[in-house]
Design a protein around this motif. Sequence first.
Motif, mmCIF file in Angstrom:
data_model
loop_
_atom_site.group_PDB
_atom_site.id
_atom_site.type_symbol
_atom_site.label_atom_id
_atom_site.label_comp_id
_atom_site.label_asym_id
_atom_site.label_seq_id
_atom_site.Cartn_x
_atom_site.Cartn_y
_atom_site.Cartn_z
ATOM 1 N N ASN A 1 -136.775 7.441 60.297
ATOM 2 C CA ASN A 1 -137.546 7.845 59.124
ATOM 3 C C ASN A 1 -139.019 7.966 59.492
ATOM 4 O O ASN A 1 -139.663 6.955 59.805
ATOM 5 N N PRO A 2 -139.596 9.166 59.453
ATOM 6 C CA PRO A 2 -140.995 9.322 59.865
ATOM 7 C C PRO A 2 -141.978 8.684 58.885
ATOM 8 O O PRO A 2 -143.160 8.535 59.213
ATOM 9 N N PHE A 3 -141.502 8.298 57.713
ATOM 10 C CA PHE A 3 -142.380 7.696 56.707
ATOM 11 C C PHE A 3 -142.244 6.176 56.640
ATOM 12 O O PHE A 3 -142.906 5.526 55.844
ATOM 13 N N ASN B 1 -135.884 8.063 50.636
ATOM 14 C CA ASN B 1 -136.043 7.608 49.253
ATOM 15 C C ASN B 1 -135.846 6.107 49.109
ATOM 16 O O ASN B 1 -136.491 5.466 48.267
ATOM 17 N N LEU B 2 -134.963 5.539 49.929
ATOM 18 C CA LEU B 2 -134.715 4.094 49.869
ATOM 19 C C LEU B 2 -135.676 3.296 50.754
ATOM 20 O O LEU B 2 -135.621 2.068 50.793
ATOM 21 N N GLY B 3 -136.539 3.999 51.491
ATOM 22 C CA GLY B 3 -137.510 3.328 52.355
ATOM 23 C C GLY B 3 -136.885 2.628 53.536
ATOM 24 O O GLY B 3 -137.359 1.566 53.957
ATOM 25 N N GLU C 1 -143.518 -0.795 58.812
ATOM 26 C CA GLU C 1 -142.967 -2.132 59.066
ATOM 27 C C GLU C 1 -143.008 -3.017 57.830
ATOM 28 O O GLU C 1 -142.122 -3.826 57.600
ATOM 29 N N ASN C 2 -144.008 -2.858 56.975
ATOM 30 C CA ASN C 2 -144.151 -3.734 55.823
ATOM 31 C C ASN C 2 -143.567 -3.130 54.552
ATOM 32 O O ASN C 2 -143.798 -3.633 53.452
#
Length: 225
Positions: free
Chosen positions: A218-220, A141-143, A223-224
């Motif tokens: 985190n599979p999602f 959720n926090l990326g 890099e950007n």
Amino acid sequence: MYKELYVFRNGIPIKAVIRNYSPDDFEALIQVQQDSFPPPFPQDLLWNPEQLGNHTERFPEGAICAEADGRIVGSMTALRLPQAMFRQKHSWDEATDSGYIRNHDPTGDTLYVVDVCVTPAYRQTGLGKWLMQTMYEVTVNLGLRRLLGGGRMPGYRAAFLENGMTAQKYLEAIIQGERKDPVLSYLLRCGRMPVEVVENYLEDEDSLNYAVLMEWNNPFWKEND
């Protein structure tokens, strides 16, 4: 954050809640730690109100607890740290500010686990795995890039006294299914992957002060992000 679910205790489903903890929960959280980490685990490493206050004020998203049968029976805490922090070996004290998390970095891309525990009476119910799963959800959720933390190895002292096994060999024996460890085996079941064995990570007699850094990527994550 708040979610309800069922876990099984002695084969019977019981309703549980996982939520963020607050100052009203501090006394119960300290009791859970006392029940979960009896001596010889250093009692000065158990939570105190100042540490818990920092958790809820500095990074409430990383302060979660589990309730069952109307009381708190487990908790998990984390903070955010930058990737650069892990270019060299570190101890638990260095990574977590001795549990006070004053080094929490709101821009950090790694969710670092400070602590996870479930009171003995509610182990083997799946609550520990649900706490970990919830922190994976926080990571997504926090990326963030990953979740990372040091896993105690409380079965290592016995293995060392038995045959002089090194900490690395002990980890390998667990991965190969030759041994089981109450913490490392649990983390593997939760999907955590070993990164490296760390010496002098935490004052912990049963682990001979060793720990295994273990991560969940985190599979999602991109890099950007």
